[in-house]
Design a protein around this motif. Structure first.
Motif, mmCIF file in Angstrom:
data_model
loop_
_atom_site.group_PDB
_atom_site.id
_atom_site.type_symbol
_atom_site.label_atom_id
_atom_site.label_comp_id
_atom_site.label_asym_id
_atom_site.label_seq_id
_atom_site.Cartn_x
_atom_site.Cartn_y
_atom_site.Cartn_z
ATOM 1 N N VAL A 346 0.860 -1.193 0.000
ATOM 2 C CA VAL A 346 0.000 0.000 0.000
ATOM 3 C C VAL A 346 0.891 1.236 0.000
ATOM 4 N N THR A 347 0.646 2.141 -0.927
ATOM 5 C CA THR A 347 1.542 3.289 -1.118
ATOM 6 C C THR A 347 0.975 4.600 -0.606
ATOM 7 N N SER A 348 -0.352 4.680 -0.449
ATOM 8 C CA SER A 348 -0.962 5.945 -0.036
ATOM 9 C C SER A 348 -1.901 5.662 1.139
ATOM 10 N N VAL A 349 -1.404 5.921 2.345
ATOM 11 C CA VAL A 349 -2.135 5.518 3.542
ATOM 12 C C VAL A 349 -3.140 6.577 3.994
ATOM 13 N N ASP A 350 -2.798 7.851 3.866
ATOM 14 C CA ASP A 350 -3.679 8.904 4.407
ATOM 15 C C ASP A 350 -5.081 8.890 3.792
ATOM 16 N N PRO A 351 -5.227 8.747 2.453
ATOM 17 C CA PRO A 351 -6.591 8.653 1.912
ATOM 18 C C PRO A 351 -7.351 7.442 2.462
ATOM 19 N N LEU A 352 -6.639 6.346 2.704
ATOM 20 C CA LEU A 352 -7.262 5.164 3.298
ATOM 21 C C LEU A 352 -7.759 5.475 4.705
ATOM 22 N N LEU A 353 -6.919 6.165 5.487
ATOM 23 C CA LEU A 353 -7.310 6.516 6.865
ATOM 24 C C LEU A 353 -8.515 7.447 6.882
ATOM 25 N N ASP A 354 -8.569 8.365 5.917
ATOM 26 C CA ASP A 354 -9.698 9.299 5.852
ATOM 27 C C ASP A 354 -11.014 8.546 5.669
ATOM 28 N N LYS A 355 -10.991 7.476 4.871
ATOM 29 C CA LYS A 355 -12.211 6.701 4.637
ATOM 30 C C LYS A 355 -12.595 5.864 5.858
ATOM 31 N N LEU A 356 -11.607 5.494 6.685
ATOM 32 C CA LEU A 356 -11.873 4.663 7.859
ATOM 33 C C LEU A 356 -12.169 5.477 9.114
ATOM 34 N N HIS A 357 -11.861 6.773 9.066
ATOM 35 C CA HIS A 357 -12.052 7.632 10.236
ATOM 36 C C HIS A 357 -13.527 7.703 10.611
ATOM 37 N N VAL A 369 -1.921 6.534 13.855
ATOM 38 C CA VAL A 369 -1.435 5.953 12.606
ATOM 39 C C VAL A 369 -0.779 7.026 11.743
ATOM 40 N N ARG A 370 -1.402 8.177 11.642
ATOM 41 C CA ARG A 370 -0.857 9.261 10.813
ATOM 42 C C ARG A 370 0.499 9.746 11.318
ATOM 43 N N ALA A 371 0.745 9.585 12.621
ATOM 44 C CA ALA A 371 1.988 10.099 13.208
ATOM 45 C C ALA A 371 3.206 9.268 12.825
ATOM 46 N N GLU A 372 2.996 8.057 12.320
ATOM 47 C CA GLU A 372 4.127 7.221 11.915
ATOM 48 C C GLU A 372 4.834 7.846 10.706
ATOM 49 N N THR A 373 6.125 7.535 10.556
ATOM 50 C CA THR A 373 6.958 8.274 9.587
ATOM 51 C C THR A 373 7.002 7.655 8.198
ATOM 52 N N THR A 374 6.693 6.361 8.046
ATOM 53 C CA THR A 374 6.724 5.725 6.727
ATOM 54 C C THR A 374 5.398 5.023 6.469
ATOM 55 N N THR A 375 5.159 4.727 5.190
ATOM 56 C CA THR A 375 3.900 4.054 4.847
ATOM 57 C C THR A 375 3.819 2.670 5.485
ATOM 58 N N GLN A 376 4.929 1.938 5.513
ATOM 59 C CA GLN A 376 4.894 0.602 6.107
ATOM 60 C C GLN A 376 4.636 0.665 7.613
ATOM 61 N N LEU A 382 -1.805 0.531 11.730
ATOM 62 C CA LEU A 382 -3.225 0.324 11.432
ATOM 63 C C LEU A 382 -3.636 -1.112 11.767
ATOM 64 N N PHE A 383 -2.822 -2.073 11.347
ATOM 65 C CA PHE A 383 -3.166 -3.467 11.577
ATOM 66 C C PHE A 383 -2.955 -3.890 13.037
ATOM 67 N N SER A 384 -2.264 -3.090 13.818
ATOM 68 C CA SER A 384 -2.083 -3.443 15.236
ATOM 69 C C SER A 384 -3.411 -3.454 15.982
ATOM 70 N N SER A 385 -4.406 -2.746 15.452
ATOM 71 C CA SER A 385 -5.726 -2.743 16.094
ATOM 72 C C SER A 385 -6.693 -3.693 15.414
ATOM 73 N N SER A 386 -6.217 -4.466 14.415
ATOM 74 C CA SER A 386 -7.124 -5.309 13.639
ATOM 75 C C SER A 386 -7.703 -6.452 14.455
ATOM 76 N N ARG A 387 -7.061 -6.819 15.568
ATOM 77 C CA ARG A 387 -7.570 -7.940 16.366
ATOM 78 C C ARG A 387 -8.905 -7.613 17.016
ATOM 79 N N SER A 388 -9.206 -6.355 17.136
ATOM 80 C CA SER A 388 -10.484 -5.961 17.733
ATOM 81 C C SER A 388 -11.558 -5.727 16.678
ATOM 82 N N TRP A 389 -11.191 -5.797 15.384
ATOM 83 C CA TRP A 389 -12.163 -5.523 14.331
ATOM 84 C C TRP A 389 -13.161 -6.663 14.193
ATOM 85 N N THR A 390 -14.433 -6.316 14.099
ATOM 86 C CA THR A 390 -15.447 -7.298 13.736
ATOM 87 C C THR A 390 -15.368 -7.529 12.234
#
Length: 423
Positions: A346-357, A369-376, A382-390
């Motif tokens: 994934v190369t463009s994270v901010d537009p993805l975050l905007d849709k999930l906000h 998530v936005r505060a991190e310095t690289t896309t990876q 982002l995926f660190s919270s995926s364990r709580s996702w339904t």
């Protein structure tokens, strides 16, 4: 005689509030990866729910200590004072209510639970209800909690009533659920919150839909999800009706095209999670263009709900993959299956975050998530919270990825044997 117990809302109020304030807002980023949709969430993260009998919807959960615990998939919340083991089952209202005169004076307002807990371990239980309080038509003093016991039924006045919950403090347990007194001035026109559930089955280019109109009860949605999944139907997520609907009213299902709909009329009624739910089956055939589905009030003709279905909505959300180990699950959600590739590509994270906000991510999680310095690093965060996702949250992530990185998602779908409809 039906005795009525009134706790007057005294005694436990401060303790309940203090437990609720202990609930962490973002501690799930440290959780172990075993979290499932049936888990309760508490002060230290997810607490595994043991399935005793899937067919009968019987569960057991052991809370490790005092605190507030919530299960979104079942709809129950508990405040416990110590380590406690609780068993949860679902009952049919008809088996209990039909034996009493209450069916003439009260309306079912939520699921009927069979809860077993150690005496004194539960400081409060939050029982879900689907009565719509927003329009001010319903007085919270009309709410009662029914306890079905050997000597008869006991009606209890709750400590308080919230928008989605009726709260009992220092509860005793037996088959227990929320009823609403029917006032003569209002009659049976009690506004409720409702949801529409749409499922599709894709057989080559022939599409069949199942459309449900039900009260907004998580336990019923969960039961329908499991039933449809057994027949390989996949859920399409669309917004619920905005306006209040009414139990007992009839609604007409129609489409923008001349489709075969059986039945065309649905009655909005409450059926327990263990009972068969009413739905309309819609035969679409070859779907090469968008379809608008509508639900209108049979009596007034007013539009109550509409949704636009596109061929792109019929992309499988749960692609099948070969199991790596004999004990590994053969069915994984797309975002779980392709986590490593998504983090790397994934190369463009901010537009993805905007849709999930606001849908999947809280304000705090969004900023972290936005505060991190690289896309990876952002994707790993982002995926660190995926364990709580339904599964619904994962579906939102999948759709957001489809919109922001369509070529990558198409490539990954083809790798996993996913089906591309209408492309």
């Amino acid at each position: 005689m039906i005795p009525t117990k009134n706790p007057e809302g005294k005694g436990m109020g401060n303790r309940v509030t203090s437990f609720k304030q202990q609930r962490p807002q973002s501690d799930h980023k440290h959780m172990e990866p075993q979290a499932t949709e049936d888990d309760f969430w508490g002060p230290t993260g997810p607490v595994a729910t043991e399935v005793i009998d899937r067919e009968k919807n019987l569960y057991r959960v052991q809370f490790p200590g005092a605190g507030y615990y919530h299960c979104p998939n079942i709809g129950l919340c508990f405040v416990v004072t110590r380590e406690a083991t609780i068993e949860i089952g679902f009952c049919a209202w008809s088996q209990h209510l039909d034996k009493t005169p209450l069916q003439e004076s009260h309306m079912v307002a939520g699921p009927l639970f069979d809860i077993k807990a150690e005496q004194g371990a539960v400081a409060a239980v939050f029982l879900p209800h689907f009565v719509d309080l927003r329009e001010g038509q319903v007085d919270t003093s009309w709410f009662r909690v029914a306890h079905f016991q050997e000597h008869g039924v006991v009606l209890e006045v709750p400590a308080r009533v919230e928008q989605c919950y009726t709260v009992l403090e220092n509860p005793s347990f037996s088959p227990i659920g929320v009823l609403l007194r029917i006032m003569s001035a209002v009659g049976h026109l009690i506004p409720i919150t409702s949801v529409t559930l749409i499922y599709y089955y894709l057989n080559l280019q022939d599409v069949t839909l199942h459309l449900y109109l039900i009260p907004n009860a998580e336990a019923i949605q969960k039961a329908i999800d499991e039933q449809e999944m057994r027949f390989q139907f996949v859920r399409i997520h669309k917004p619920p009706p905005v306006d209040s609907l009414y139990i007992g009213s009839r609604y007409i299902v129609s489409a923008s095209k001349n489709l075969e709909i059986i039945p065309k009329e649905l009655e909005l009624c409450y059926r327990s999670p263990r009972e068969s739910q009413l739905f309309s089956e819609i035969y679409v055939g070859h779907m090469d263009s968008e379809i608008k589905l509508k639900i209108t009030d049979k009596k007034t003709g007013n539009l109550k709900w509409e949704a636009l279905l596109n061929p792109g909505d019929l992309r499988p959300a749960q692609p099948m993959i070969p199991a790596v180990h004999k004990d590994a699950p053969a069915l994984l959600h797309f975002v779980d299956q392709h986590r490593e590739q998504l983090v790397a590509r994934v190369t463009s994270v901010d537009p993805l975050l905007d849709k999930l906000h606001g849908l999947v991510l809280s304000e705090e999680e969004y900023e972290e998530v936005r505060a991190e310095t690289t896309t990876q690093k952002k994707m790993r965060k982002l995926f660190s919270s995926s364990r709580s996702w339904t599964r619904a949250c994962k579906e939102q992530v999948y759709r957001a990825l489809k919109e922001t990185h369509p070529h990558l998602i198409m490539e990954l779908l083809e790798q996993s044997g996913g089906v591309s409809v209408g492309s």
